[in-house]
Scaffold this motif. Structure first.
Motif, PDB file in Angstrom:
ATOM      1  N   GLY A 105       0.811  -1.220   0.000  1.00 33.68           N
ATOM      2  CA  GLY A 105       0.000   0.000   0.000  1.00 33.68           C
ATOM      3  C   GLY A 105       0.840   1.265   0.000  1.00 33.68           C
ATOM      4  O   GLY A 105       2.037   1.239   0.302  1.00 33.68           O
ATOM      5  N   ASP A 109      -4.076   5.334  -0.044  1.00 34.48           N
ATOM      6  CA  ASP A 109      -4.811   4.207  -0.634  1.00 34.48           C
ATOM      7  C   ASP A 109      -5.991   3.834   0.251  1.00 34.48           C
ATOM      8  O   ASP A 109      -5.905   3.885   1.485  1.00 34.48           O
ATOM      9  N   LYS A 158      -7.648   0.202  -3.248  1.00 35.08           N
ATOM     10  CA  LYS A 158      -6.453  -0.599  -3.542  1.00 35.08           C
ATOM     11  C   LYS A 158      -6.550  -2.029  -3.010  1.00 35.08           C
ATOM     12  O   LYS A 158      -5.970  -2.946  -3.575  1.00 35.08           O
TER      13      LYS A 158
END
Ligand SMILES: Cc1ncc(COP(=O)(O)O)c(C=O)c1O
Length: 379
Positions: A105, A109, A158
């Motif tokens: 990540g 995100d 994400k």
């Protein structure tokens, strides 16, 4: 004074305020850990390793023989095909989840959580300046609501976290639902973090399904689990994370920079545990039995409703008809009935419910329900 990390105040304390050891005599329906001591044979194995002087630094991903055995175990138990080289043994499942967010990540995100969700996910996400997005599940049984998921997608989405069997709800997603979750992740190009720590604890017709078995699943799924629940090894801090080579390169870097590796002398014991089916199944059967008992007991309390628990060792009770908030219910249950439980308003979309952990013995389950029944009928 130098300043602290800007995120620290927003990280939250999860269930901590309601997990504090209560005064003696209180029935604890809060703690999410088996009440069994780790099997003697597993403990012996660790002691042997210490005695043999297996106390040095070792390979960061974990002992090769453990990774090999785990790769086979995941395949035999759940049809998860993962190369032994794409596994990292971690200090606990929790740390493995953190590595997933950390390795893949970036700040900003968004992570889709099927809510109410185990609060540690949002704490970890906030630590990393990422954004938890709590998407409510269908409240008739805590299964995914696909139209709510579609509405929650943005260009920053994400990850999606799947945790089935689920903490706190006890839901186990069907094969069709997991297949649809994978299709959803493929459509929106999401990583799937599959926290399957309760995979061996699915009751009745329910069963854990891995996202990796569906088209597009294996290339985007991190399978994350551990020894804490199935083998009653919470204090050992042993977990794992496995996935596609590209992702595992990043996860491996996280482990080498942060922990180096899981404790050397514990890994042979973890390997031994994977073969110790007899004791694991005994405990599993005991949880299945406790699940039957708690359902019988809860069904004799007219003031509350509950959802049939499909997996893990949690049951959600609906306390709305009492007119109390979750927090009021939990606080009064503790002070007036001497029963400790978790108010689900500590999690987004959890108001009106409390979580009971039935990872305690049958006598406690009966006594705790008896106290709740008496308390509520006297109000
Ligand atoms: C959903 C879920 N994931 C992970 C964990 C943590 O497991 P471990 O003890 O291996 O860190 C827990 C513990 O309660 C949990 O409920």
């Amino acid at each position: 004074m130098p300043k602290l990390n800007d995120n620290i105040d927003s990280v939250g304390r999860g269930f901590a305020d309601f997990l504090a050891p209560p005064p003696e005599g209180v029935i604890r329906f809060t703690v999410g850990q088996p009440d069994f001591v780790t099997s003697e044979a597993i403990r012996e194995k660790a002691v042997e390793e210490i005695r043999a002087g297996n106390t040095f630094y070792t390979r960061s991903a974990g002992a090769p023989s453990l990774c090999r055995k785990l790769s086979k175990w995941l395949d035999v138990q759940f049809n998860i095909e993962v190369d032994e080289e794409e596994i990292v043994i971690t200090p606990g499942c929790k740390q493995a989840v953190f590595y997933g967010f950390l390795g893949l990540g970036n700040p900003g995100d968004e992570v889709l959580l099927l809510a109410p969700a185990w609060p540690s996910y949002s704490s970890m996400i906030k630590h990393l300046s990422m954004v938890p997005v709590h998407v409510p599940v269908n409240m008739d049984g805590f299964h995914p609501d696909f139209s709510a998921l579609q509405s929650a997608i943005t260009e920053r989405s994400k990850f999606i976290v799947i945790n089935s069997p689920n903490n706190p709800t006890g839901a186990v997603y069907t094969e069709e639902e997991v297949e649809s979750l994978v299709a959803f992740a493929v459509e929106h190009d999401l990583w799937i973090l599959d926290d399957m720590i309760y995979a061996t604890m699915a009751w009745g017709d329910s069963k854990y399904t891995s996202p990796t078995i569906f088209s597009g699943g294996a290339e985007r799924t991190l399978t994350i689990g551990g020894w804490s629940k199935a083998w009653a090894m919470t204090g050992w801090r042993l977990g794992y994370i496995a996935g596609p080579a590209s992702a595992m390169k990043a996860i491996h870097l996280c482990q080498s920079s942060i922990a180096s590796h899981a404790p050397t002398f514990l890994m042979p014991a973890a390997e031994f545990a994977l073969g110790d089916d007899e004791r694991r199944l005994e405990m599993q059967n005991s949880f299945a039995n406790r699940r039957d008992v708690i359902q019988e007991e809860l069904s004799t309390i007219p003031e509350i409703d509950f959802w049939e628990p499909e997996g893990a060792f949690y049951v959600m009770i609906d306390i709305k008809r009492t007119g109390m908030s979750s927090i009021e219910f939990a606080e009064r249950a503790l002070s007036e009935a001497q029963v400790q439980l978790i108010p689900c308003s500590l999690m987004p979309h959890g108001e009106g419910m409390c979580r009971i952990s039935y990872a305690t013995n049958i006598a406690n389950i009966k006594e705790g329900c008896h106290r709740l029944r008496n308390w509520l009928s006297g109000l």
